[in-house]
Design an enzyme around this catalytic site. Structure first.
Site, PDB file in Angstrom:
ATOM      1  N   LYS A 109       0.712  -1.306   0.044  1.00 30.77           N
ATOM      2  CA  LYS A 109      -0.016   0.083  -0.027  1.00 30.77           C
ATOM      3  C   LYS A 109       0.810   1.356  -0.015  1.00 30.77           C
ATOM      4  O   LYS A 109       1.979   1.356   0.593  1.00 30.77           O
ATOM      5  CB  LYS A 109      -0.845  -0.010   1.226  1.00 30.77           C
ATOM      6  CG  LYS A 109      -2.155  -0.944   1.205  1.00 30.77           C
ATOM      7  CD  LYS A 109      -3.051  -0.722   2.388  1.00 30.77           C
ATOM      8  CE  LYS A 109      -3.357   0.572   2.794  1.00 30.77           C
ATOM      9  NZ  LYS A 109      -4.311   0.603   3.893  1.00 30.77           N
ATOM     10  N   HIS A 111      -0.503   4.314   0.977  1.00 23.31           N
ATOM     11  CA  HIS A 111      -1.532   5.056   1.859  1.00 23.31           C
ATOM     12  C   HIS A 111      -1.712   4.445   3.132  1.00 23.31           C
ATOM     13  O   HIS A 111      -1.137   3.148   3.236  1.00 23.31           O
ATOM     14  CB  HIS A 111      -2.618   5.602   1.028  1.00 23.31           C
ATOM     15  CG  HIS A 111      -3.664   4.233   0.817  1.00 23.31           C
ATOM     16  ND1 HIS A 111      -3.465   3.222  -0.225  1.00 23.31           N
ATOM     17  CD2 HIS A 111      -4.761   3.953   1.566  1.00 23.31           C
ATOM     18  CE1 HIS A 111      -4.386   2.443  -0.281  1.00 23.31           C
ATOM     19  NE2 HIS A 111      -4.965   2.933   0.902  1.00 23.31           N
TER      20      HIS A 111
END
Length: 227
Positions: A109, A111
């Site tokens: 990821k 974020h």
């Protein structure tokens, strides 16, 4: 490991029966990743409801505790290992051995917390929870992830050890995937059951729907098996 009066591994026999009754362990003709035609197929993905997953976790936890393997946390490799590690952590806690667990994403990821690891910090001696080993590829990937986090890949717990020769470049080797992980990668491996346990189960359930499968599985073991 506890043995019954016939010298069989009682926990393994219980697990094999549970796997057959759950439809996870099936018999017939199945093509393996190595291209072999196997008379049996073990699909841990079919432990697919809460009751079956909970009972599976009981088998993992009981075998892990009985093995004497020392570990500080659990790691579940994506994707199959994620629910296995989580459920096993719950059962270990229920039995008085509360340990953290973590797992990886296939895609990192960019974020939120970011990265490819989820759960507790990966540290100390790590026990990897997986279903089966075909070539040791998943174990190598887990080892790389765990070492990159600064922890020690210490052992692997699996549901079934097929006890058969691995393949490399399309050729049979003289070792199994489990033996490769133990001897070459240096990790301890414990399994809830082995092919030998499946054969013992079939030998005592040779009537009805399972009739004839003992001979087929035994012949497969003679052709591809390792100790």
């Amino acid at each position: 490991m506890a043995m019954d009066d016939a010298g069989q591994d009682a926990l393994a026999q219980e697990f094999v029966q549970f796997s057959v009754e759950s439809g996870v362990l099936r018999f017939g003709q199945f093509k393996t990743k190595a291209g072999r035609m196997s008379p049996y197929f073990f699909n841990a993905g079919l432990f697919d409801d809460g009751a079956k997953l909970g009972r599976l976790a009981q088998f993992y936890a009981r075998r892990i505790l009985a093995s004497g393997i020392e570990f500080d946390m659990l790691f579940g490799p994506a994707y199959k290992g994620i629910p296995l590690a989580a459920a096993t952590a719950v059962e270990l806690a229920r039995l008085g051995r509360n340990v953290p667990y973590a797992y990886n994403r296939k895609e990192a990821k960019d974020h939120g917390e970011g990265g490819s690891l989820v759960g507790a910090p990966v540290q100390g001696r790590v026990l990897v929870i997986d279903d089966v080993m075909s070539a040791g590829t998943a174990a190598r990937e887990s080892i790389a992830i765990i070492r990159a986090a600064g922890a020690t890949p210490h052992a692997v717990a699996i549901a079934l050890d097929r006890q058969e020769k691995a393949t490399e470049n399309g050729q049979d080797t003289e070792h199994s995937a489990v033996q490769y992980v133990e001897r070459v990668l240096g990790l301890q491996v414990c399994s809830i059951a082995r092919l030998a346990d499946l054969l013992a189960y079939l030998a005592t359930h040779s009537d009805g729907a399972l009739a004839g499968y003992h001979a087929q599985v035994l012949e497969y073991r003679r052709r591809y098996g390792v100790d």
